[in-house]
Write an enzyme that holds these catalytic residues in place. Structure first.
Site, PDB file in Angstrom:
ATOM      1  N   GLU A  29       0.849  -1.191   0.000  1.00  0.00           N
ATOM      2  CA  GLU A  29       0.000   0.000   0.000  1.00  0.00           C
ATOM      3  C   GLU A  29       0.885   1.242   0.000  1.00  0.00           C
ATOM      4  O   GLU A  29       1.872   1.304   0.721  1.00  0.00           O
ATOM      5  CB  GLU A  29      -0.908   0.040   1.244  1.00  0.00           C
ATOM      6  CG  GLU A  29      -2.073  -0.905   1.156  1.00  0.00           C
ATOM      7  CD  GLU A  29      -3.190  -0.576   2.166  1.00  0.00           C
ATOM      8  OE1 GLU A  29      -3.133   0.470   2.830  1.00  0.00           O
ATOM      9  OE2 GLU A  29      -4.117  -1.397   2.273  1.00  0.00           O
ATOM     10  N   HIS A  83      -4.376   6.540   0.502  1.00  0.00           N
ATOM     11  CA  HIS A  83      -3.615   5.293   0.480  1.00  0.00           C
ATOM     12  C   HIS A  83      -4.167   4.416  -0.626  1.00  0.00           C
ATOM     13  O   HIS A  83      -5.266   4.648  -1.129  1.00  0.00           O
ATOM     14  CB  HIS A  83      -3.620   4.594   1.837  1.00  0.00           C
ATOM     15  CG  HIS A  83      -4.939   4.032   2.261  1.00  0.00           C
ATOM     16  ND1 HIS A  83      -5.952   4.800   2.768  1.00  0.00           N
ATOM     17  CD2 HIS A  83      -5.414   2.758   2.265  1.00  0.00           C
ATOM     18  CE1 HIS A  83      -6.986   4.038   3.066  1.00  0.00           C
ATOM     19  NE2 HIS A  83      -6.693   2.785   2.766  1.00  0.00           N
ATOM     20  N   HIS A  85      -5.195   0.625  -2.345  1.00  0.00           N
ATOM     21  CA  HIS A  85      -5.649  -0.742  -2.083  1.00  0.00           C
ATOM     22  C   HIS A  85      -5.161  -1.584  -3.262  1.00  0.00           C
ATOM     23  O   HIS A  85      -5.780  -1.570  -4.319  1.00  0.00           O
ATOM     24  CB  HIS A  85      -7.191  -0.790  -1.994  1.00  0.00           C
ATOM     25  CG  HIS A  85      -7.733  -0.352  -0.678  1.00  0.00           C
ATOM     26  ND1 HIS A  85      -9.080  -0.315  -0.402  1.00  0.00           N
ATOM     27  CD2 HIS A  85      -7.094   0.050   0.452  1.00  0.00           C
ATOM     28  CE1 HIS A  85      -9.248   0.110   0.854  1.00  0.00           C
ATOM     29  NE2 HIS A  85      -8.071   0.350   1.386  1.00  0.00           N
ATOM     30  N   ASP A  96      -9.656   0.864   8.045  1.00  0.00           N
ATOM     31  CA  ASP A  96      -9.674   2.289   7.661  1.00  0.00           C
ATOM     32  C   ASP A  96     -10.702   3.052   8.486  1.00  0.00           C
ATOM     33  O   ASP A  96     -10.469   4.191   8.899  1.00  0.00           O
ATOM     34  CB  ASP A  96     -10.020   2.444   6.173  1.00  0.00           C
ATOM     35  CG  ASP A  96      -8.931   1.915   5.262  1.00  0.00           C
ATOM     36  OD1 ASP A  96      -7.770   1.838   5.704  1.00  0.00           O
ATOM     37  OD2 ASP A  96      -9.251   1.578   4.103  1.00  0.00           O
TER      38      ASP A  96
END
Ligand SMILES: [Zn+2]
Length: 141
Positions: A29, A83, A85, A96
């Site tokens: 990530e 971020h 995935h 999250d």
């Protein structure tokens, strides 16, 4: 939501760099911070994922503090934390939601589930509730 945060407006050039960062870190990530005013993004801070994981991220506290201070010095707002995935959809994971520590900023997720067609999602997360926001990519004028 106590207050609804503004939708995001991201210059195309910055959006390309955010997506490029996600590709660079793949299969881990990527993570970073976006700053601006009223949801209009002007600054992009790619960060180190201290977890080095493909299912979660953790920003280094010292690097994060440095970025926060820089944003404050420029008179900008912490608009979003992004971020990637690598293998799942552009929707917040339970982690999250549990770790949304900055309710005044949005969470932006870049999904590389389809590597050639990254999906982008922005969300306001507050006390376990998720509200989807729109992301407008704008050409520089
Ligand atoms: Zn996530």
């Amino acid at each position: 939501m106590k207050k609804s945060l503004p939708d995001l407006e991201i210059p195309e050039e910055l959006m390309n760099r955010i997506i490029e960062h996600a590709h660079q870190e793949y299969p881990l990530e990527s993570c970073g911070i976006l700053a601006g005013r009223d949801g209009k993004i002007t600054s992009f801070y790619p960060m180190v994922n201290a977890e080095k994981s493909s299912s979660c991220y953790l920003m280094e506290p010292e690097e994060q503090l440095r970025v926060f201070l820089g944003i404050e010095r420029k008179g900008l707002e912490l608009s979003a934390i992004y971020h990637s995935h690598p293998h799942t959809a552009a929707f917040p994971s339970q982690r999250d939601v549990d770790q949304a520590f900055y309710p005044d900023s949005l969470i932006l997720i870049i999904s590389l589930m389809e590597k050639k067609a990254p999906q982008i999602g922005a969300f306001q997360i507050e006390e376990g509730r998720i509200e989807k926001k729109t992301v407008k990519v704008v050409e520089k004028d």
